[in-house]
Design a protein around this motif. Structure first.
Motif, PDB file in Angstrom:
ATOM      1  N   VAL A 107       0.828  -1.206   0.000  1.00  0.00           N
ATOM      2  CA  VAL A 107       0.000   0.000   0.000  1.00  0.00           C
ATOM      3  C   VAL A 107       0.866   1.259   0.000  1.00  0.00           C
ATOM      4  O   VAL A 107       0.522   2.258  -0.654  1.00  0.00           O
ATOM      5  CB  VAL A 107      -0.961  -0.019   1.210  1.00  0.00           C
ATOM      6  N   LEU A 108       1.979   1.223   0.699  1.00  0.00           N
ATOM      7  CA  LEU A 108       2.901   2.368   0.667  1.00  0.00           C
ATOM      8  C   LEU A 108       3.403   2.617  -0.746  1.00  0.00           C
ATOM      9  O   LEU A 108       3.499   3.773  -1.186  1.00  0.00           O
ATOM     10  CB  LEU A 108       4.071   2.127   1.619  1.00  0.00           C
ATOM     11  N   LEU A 110       1.879   1.692  -3.562  1.00  0.00           N
ATOM     12  CA  LEU A 110       0.740   2.125  -4.375  1.00  0.00           C
ATOM     13  C   LEU A 110       0.370   3.579  -4.090  1.00  0.00           C
ATOM     14  O   LEU A 110      -0.055   4.317  -4.983  1.00  0.00           O
ATOM     15  CB  LEU A 110      -0.469   1.235  -4.114  1.00  0.00           C
ATOM     16  N   GLY A 111       0.532   3.992  -2.830  1.00  0.00           N
ATOM     17  CA  GLY A 111       0.108   5.335  -2.455  1.00  0.00           C
ATOM     18  C   GLY A 111       1.155   6.408  -2.612  1.00  0.00           C
ATOM     19  O   GLY A 111       0.825   7.575  -2.854  1.00  0.00           O
ATOM     20  N   THR A 112       2.436   6.028  -2.476  1.00  0.00           N
ATOM     21  CA  THR A 112       3.509   7.032  -2.486  1.00  0.00           C
ATOM     22  C   THR A 112       4.474   6.880  -3.649  1.00  0.00           C
ATOM     23  O   THR A 112       5.278   7.778  -3.897  1.00  0.00           O
ATOM     24  CB  THR A 112       4.301   6.980  -1.170  1.00  0.00           C
ATOM     25  N   GLY A 113       4.446   5.743  -4.326  1.00  0.00           N
ATOM     26  CA  GLY A 113       5.397   5.528  -5.411  1.00  0.00           C
ATOM     27  C   GLY A 113       6.765   5.108  -4.936  1.00  0.00           C
ATOM     28  O   GLY A 113       7.743   5.165  -5.700  1.00  0.00           O
ATOM     29  N   ALA A 114       6.874   4.700  -3.668  1.00  0.00           N
ATOM     30  CA  ALA A 114       8.156   4.228  -3.151  1.00  0.00           C
ATOM     31  C   ALA A 114       8.617   2.999  -3.930  1.00  0.00           C
ATOM     32  O   ALA A 114       7.821   2.309  -4.564  1.00  0.00           O
ATOM     33  CB  ALA A 114       8.025   3.892  -1.667  1.00  0.00           C
ATOM     34  N   PHE A 115       9.912   2.729  -3.851  1.00  0.00           N
ATOM     35  CA  PHE A 115      10.527   1.620  -4.572  1.00  0.00           C
ATOM     36  C   PHE A 115      10.341   1.759  -6.080  1.00  0.00           C
ATOM     37  O   PHE A 115      10.317   0.761  -6.817  1.00  0.00           O
ATOM     38  CB  PHE A 115       9.954   0.263  -4.127  1.00  0.00           C
ATOM     39  N   GLY A 116      10.208   2.992  -6.532  1.00  0.00           N
ATOM     40  CA  GLY A 116       9.983   3.225  -7.950  1.00  0.00           C
ATOM     41  C   GLY A 116      11.111   2.730  -8.829  1.00  0.00           C
ATOM     42  O   GLY A 116      10.900   2.431 -10.013  1.00  0.00           O
ATOM     43  N   PHE A 117      12.319   2.622  -8.266  1.00  0.00           N
ATOM     44  CA  PHE A 117      13.463   2.154  -9.065  1.00  0.00           C
ATOM     45  C   PHE A 117      13.330   0.677  -9.440  1.00  0.00           C
ATOM     46  O   PHE A 117      14.092   0.176 -10.268  1.00  0.00           O
ATOM     47  CB  PHE A 117      14.774   2.393  -8.311  1.00  0.00           C
ATOM     48  N   PHE A 118      12.369  -0.039  -8.832  1.00  0.00           N
ATOM     49  CA  PHE A 118      12.114  -1.432  -9.213  1.00  0.00           C
ATOM     50  C   PHE A 118      11.171  -1.539 -10.404  1.00  0.00           C
ATOM     51  O   PHE A 118      10.894  -2.638 -10.882  1.00  0.00           O
ATOM     52  CB  PHE A 118      11.532  -2.219  -8.037  1.00  0.00           C
ATOM     53  N   TYR A 121       8.063  -4.015 -10.781  1.00  0.00           N
ATOM     54  CA  TYR A 121       8.150  -4.909  -9.627  1.00  0.00           C
ATOM     55  C   TYR A 121       8.163  -4.148  -8.311  1.00  0.00           C
ATOM     56  O   TYR A 121       8.462  -4.717  -7.265  1.00  0.00           O
ATOM     57  CB  TYR A 121       9.409  -5.777  -9.734  1.00  0.00           C
ATOM     58  N   ALA A 122       7.828  -2.859  -8.364  1.00  0.00           N
ATOM     59  CA  ALA A 122       7.883  -2.032  -7.161  1.00  0.00           C
ATOM     60  C   ALA A 122       6.934  -2.539  -6.076  1.00  0.00           C
ATOM     61  O   ALA A 122       7.294  -2.595  -4.891  1.00  0.00           O
ATOM     62  CB  ALA A 122       7.566  -0.577  -7.509  1.00  0.00           C
ATOM     63  N   VAL A 123       5.707  -2.892  -6.470  1.00  0.00           N
ATOM     64  CA  VAL A 123       4.725  -3.365  -5.482  1.00  0.00           C
ATOM     65  C   VAL A 123       5.204  -4.660  -4.836  1.00  0.00           C
ATOM     66  O   VAL A 123       5.121  -4.832  -3.610  1.00  0.00           O
ATOM     67  CB  VAL A 123       3.344  -3.556  -6.127  1.00  0.00           C
ATOM     68  N   THR A 168      -2.373  -0.174   7.623  1.00  0.00           N
ATOM     69  CA  THR A 168      -2.777  -0.214   6.217  1.00  0.00           C
ATOM     70  C   THR A 168      -4.047   0.605   5.997  1.00  0.00           C
ATOM     71  O   THR A 168      -4.142   1.401   5.055  1.00  0.00           O
ATOM     72  CB  THR A 168      -3.009  -1.666   5.764  1.00  0.00           C
ATOM     73  N   SER A 169      -5.026   0.411   6.872  1.00  0.00           N
ATOM     74  CA  SER A 169      -6.284   1.162   6.753  1.00  0.00           C
ATOM     75  C   SER A 169      -6.051   2.662   6.914  1.00  0.00           C
ATOM     76  O   SER A 169      -6.660   3.475   6.201  1.00  0.00           O
ATOM     77  CB  SER A 169      -7.284   0.682   7.808  1.00  0.00           C
TER      78      SER A 169
END
Length: 342
Positions: A107-108, A110-118, A121-123, A168-169
């Motif tokens: 969810v992080l 999906l919501g923030t775009g973190a791990f975008g360098f993956f 496969y970021a999610v 998460t909620s």
């Protein structure tokens, strides 16, 4: 029935299920065409089929059905071992809060775009990172009092699971991303859509190594299920074994959840079905559970993508609809069996 014969029959059933699952879809394909394309891709040859058929078989359907088999087998194996580790027939792969941690990570992303360098496969990367963080937290809490007991494991897993579910909620409800709730719900219910060949490498390797190790530990799992004292009299280091099992099962669960989301009931129901068929010896239960779990999830995924086509349901919706009533039926059947025996 001897285990090799049971395994051979189930393996043949799995191959047949994979083949039929690839043929089923908006575009009809024959079993012969499916395996001709597969053989051609593996050998570098060509044949008499269209480019569209080749893309559908090799790029879309084959990776998906294979991932369903891997995830189904992995969740079933974890469920079998988890029920022995915590000595609880209602335990499943998510009893230790691993899926809740994975949900936070997903969810992080999906919501923030973190791990975008993956990239794509970021999610999955975020989910696995969340699963590892949750596993570490549960482990530290469970061993805080010294010995890693089944009760402490379950209580620590439940506490962390509820807390992480709340987190998460909170992320979903406070996000400005209007699509986050829908995307998060779809992920948390489990989905195999969009699977590619690159998604299969790590889960397949983890399933192979993890299942092999668990199968070799079948005697120790049998002893754990009876009780710690009995296991110690057989020369088993219970504390060390439980820690090792906890790590192996957590990593197996984390990898499976990372690529498919949290698909429920597979790891809870399949072990009970297998025990009804082959007994309680884990040296038989584990390999049979992997095969039946793989077959089960392959067909559940077919139902998920075809029952309400063109709308595709999350796989977890189907497993819940099937698993819940079946589990209730199994409990009632066991009750009547016990009454008749008395």
């Amino acid at each position: 029935m001897p285990l090799p014969l049971v395994s051979a029959v189930l393996a043949a059933g799995l191959v047949l299920s994979l083949t039929l699952a690839v043929t089923i879809g908006p575009v009809d394909l024959s079993m012969r065409t499916v395996w001709q394309i597969a053989f051609a891709k593996l050998t570098g040859t060509s044949g008499n089929w269209t480019g569209a058929q080749e893309n559908i078989v090799w790029m879309l359907r084959f990776p998906r059905v294979l991932l369903a088999a891997v995830v189904g087998g992995g969740l079933a194996a974890v469920g079998v071992a988890m029920q022995a580790v915590v000595r609880n027939p209602l335990a499943d792969p998510y009893v230790l809060g691993i899926s809740s941690g994975a949900s936070v990570g997903a969810v992080l992303v999906l919501g923030t775009g973190a791990f975008g360098f993956f990239g794509i496969y970021a999610v999955s990367a975020g989910a696995f990172a969340g699963a590892v963080a949750s596993f570490t937290l549960v482990f530290l809490i469970a061993v805080a009092g010294g010995q890693l007991s089944p009760l402490r494991l379950v209580l620590a897993g439940m506490a962390c699971g509820y807390s992480l579910s709340g987190l998460t909620s909170l992320i979903v409800l406070t996000s400005e991303n209007r699509e986050l709730a829908r995307n998060a719900m779809e992920w948390m219910l489990g989905s195999l859509g969009g699977a590619s060949w690159s998604d299969l490498g790590l889960p397949s390797a983890v399933l192979l190594v993890g299942t092999l190790w668990l199968s070799l530990s079948g005697r120790a799992l049998n002893a754990l299920l009876v009780g710690d004292d009995t296991a110690r009299t057989l020369g088993i280091d219970v504390g060390r074994l439980r820690v090792t099992l906890f790590i192996v099962l957590s990593l197996l669960t984390g990898v499976m959840v990372a690529v498919s989301g949290a698909i429920g009931f597979v790891g809870l129901v399949i072990p009970h079905v297998v025990r009804m068929l082959v007994g309680t010896d884990h040296r038989r239960v584990l390999p049979v559970s992997v095969l039946i779990g793989a077959i089960f999830l392959v067909w559940v995924d077919v139902v998920a993508r075809m029952a309400f086509a063109p709308i595709e349901l999350p796989v977890g919706v189907i497993t819940a609809l099937l698993g819940g009533p079946f589990f209730v039926w199994m409990l009632v059947a066991q009750r009547w069996k016990s009454r008749d025996a008395a």
